[in-house]
Design a protein around this motif. Sequence first.
Motif, PDB file in Angstrom:
ATOM      1  N   ILE A   1      35.624  41.653  51.795  1.00 15.86           N
ATOM      2  CA  ILE A   1      35.858  42.877  50.824  1.00 15.86           C
ATOM      3  C   ILE A   1      34.373  43.089  50.017  1.00 15.86           C
ATOM      4  CG2 ILE A   1      38.498  42.396  50.594  1.00 15.86           C
ATOM      5  CD1 ILE A   1      37.576  40.804  48.062  1.00 15.86           C
ATOM      6  N   GLU A   2      33.628  42.277  50.475  1.00 24.60           N
ATOM      7  CA  GLU A   2      32.408  42.399  49.693  1.00 24.60           C
ATOM      8  C   GLU A   2      31.597  43.510  50.163  1.00 24.60           C
ATOM      9  OE1 GLU A   2      27.773  40.171  50.020  1.00 24.60           O
ATOM     10  OE2 GLU A   2      29.596  39.258  50.880  1.00 24.60           O
ATOM     11  N   GLY A   3      31.282  44.324  48.975  1.00 22.43           N
ATOM     12  CA  GLY A   3      30.642  45.616  49.160  1.00 22.43           C
ATOM     13  C   GLY A   3      31.817  46.717  49.076  1.00 22.43           C
ATOM     14  N   VAL A   4      33.105  46.571  49.141  1.00 22.16           N
ATOM     15  CA  VAL A   4      34.038  47.481  48.947  1.00 22.16           C
ATOM     16  C   VAL A   4      34.300  47.857  47.708  1.00 22.16           C
ATOM     17  CG1 VAL A   4      36.666  48.118  49.531  1.00 22.16           C
ATOM     18  CG2 VAL A   4      35.258  46.639  51.163  1.00 22.16           C
ATOM     19  N   THR A   5      33.898  49.291  47.296  1.00 24.14           N
ATOM     20  CA  THR A   5      34.122  49.575  46.079  1.00 24.14           C
ATOM     21  C   THR A   5      35.462  50.054  45.303  1.00 24.14           C
ATOM     22  OG1 THR A   5      33.474  51.889  46.562  1.00 24.14           O
ATOM     23  CG2 THR A   5      31.729  50.334  46.047  1.00 24.14           C
ATOM     24  N   SER A   6      36.404  50.291  46.498  1.00 28.57           N
ATOM     25  CA  SER A   6      37.467  50.613  46.092  1.00 28.57           C
ATOM     26  C   SER A   6      38.544  49.422  45.978  1.00 28.57           C
ATOM     27  CB  SER A   6      38.248  51.640  47.149  1.00 28.57           C
ATOM     28  OG  SER A   6      39.691  51.775  46.889  1.00 28.57           O
ATOM     29  N   ALA A   7      39.101  49.051  44.766  1.00 29.40           N
ATOM     30  CA  ALA A   7      40.042  47.832  44.700  1.00 29.40           C
ATOM     31  C   ALA A   7      41.297  47.848  45.609  1.00 29.40           C
ATOM     32  CB  ALA A   7      40.403  47.553  43.192  1.00 29.40           C
ATOM     33  N   ALA A   8      41.670  49.258  45.811  1.00 26.77           N
ATOM     34  CA  ALA A   8      42.894  49.299  46.582  1.00 26.77           C
ATOM     35  C   ALA A   8      42.465  49.141  48.068  1.00 26.77           C
ATOM     36  CB  ALA A   8      43.539  50.561  46.371  1.00 26.77           C
ATOM     37  N   ALA A   9      41.443  49.554  48.458  1.00 31.08           N
ATOM     38  CA  ALA A   9      40.986  49.659  49.858  1.00 31.08           C
ATOM     39  C   ALA A   9      40.564  48.040  50.320  1.00 31.08           C
ATOM     40  CB  ALA A   9      39.688  50.233  49.874  1.00 31.08           C
ATOM     41  N   ALA A  10      40.053  46.982  49.070  1.00 34.84           N
ATOM     42  CA  ALA A  10      39.807  45.821  49.357  1.00 34.84           C
ATOM     43  C   ALA A  10      40.992  45.141  49.420  1.00 34.84           C
ATOM     44  CB  ALA A  10      38.902  45.231  48.051  1.00 34.84           C
TER      45      ALA A  10
ATOM     46  N   GLN B   1      41.950  39.792  40.113  1.00 37.17           N
ATOM     47  CA  GLN B   1      40.792  40.466  39.916  1.00 37.17           C
ATOM     48  C   GLN B   1      40.631  41.630  40.340  1.00 37.17           C
ATOM     49  OE1 GLN B   1      37.511  38.117  41.492  1.00 37.17           O
ATOM     50  NE2 GLN B   1      36.114  39.130  40.139  1.00 37.17           N
ATOM     51  N   LEU B   2      40.852  41.950  41.513  1.00 37.78           N
ATOM     52  CA  LEU B   2      40.756  43.433  42.312  1.00 37.78           C
ATOM     53  C   LEU B   2      41.667  44.222  41.504  1.00 37.78           C
ATOM     54  CD1 LEU B   2      40.718  42.151  45.811  1.00 37.78           C
ATOM     55  CD2 LEU B   2      38.950  43.396  44.809  1.00 37.78           C
ATOM     56  N   VAL B   3      43.084  43.819  41.329  1.00 39.28           N
ATOM     57  CA  VAL B   3      44.014  44.752  40.555  1.00 39.28           C
ATOM     58  C   VAL B   3      43.457  45.152  39.169  1.00 39.28           C
ATOM     59  CG1 VAL B   3      46.207  44.843  39.289  1.00 39.28           C
ATOM     60  CG2 VAL B   3      46.092  43.867  41.602  1.00 39.28           C
TER      61      VAL B   3
END
Length: 191
Positions: A74-83, A135-137
């Motif tokens: 998930i490193e560098g993925v800017t969308s939390a949902a996509a991560a 954290q992503l949520v």
Amino acid sequence: MARSKEFDIDDVLLKAMNIFWQQGYEKTSMQDLVAGMGIHKRSMYDTFGDKHTLYIKALERFASIQRSRLEGRIEGVTSAAAAIRLLFEATIHRSEAEPKGCMLVNTAVELSNHDAEAAATANEAFENTEALIEQLVRHGQAGGEISTRYTPEALAASLNNALIGLRVMVKTVKDKDKLEMIVNTTLGMLE
């Protein structure tokens, strides 16, 4: 004068991890470990202690590798949902060279009722994954990308539970489309 070790400790620990991951704790004999690790029994005991201690070290190594893989994915993925989706897809699309399923889940199922240390090690790893999801949520809710219908804690706990369940299902379900459908339905909680 003490002899230096004639093997790489990290390498043989990874070999032990793969043996335990493939066979489980109870079905893995000392002979399996000695043969698979490529070291003498005495060296194994001198380096790692008994079978249980070696198992816990192997389980901790698995948890560390798993955490690094998830974070790397998930490193560098800017969308939390996509991560979050990537975390689930990583479970479905594992390397064919690896044993099926998750060593942490296998441990929880096989040992948690009678081995407090193994249960605690697996649970700590599950909690770390849940914290990552939370954290992503939080990031996704702050940016308006993820619904605030549920608290970050509730979403993280539910998603982590679903992820653990998915780690069980990949051991027996061959239909990737079905697994993807489950992920899509589960991630509907984010909307």
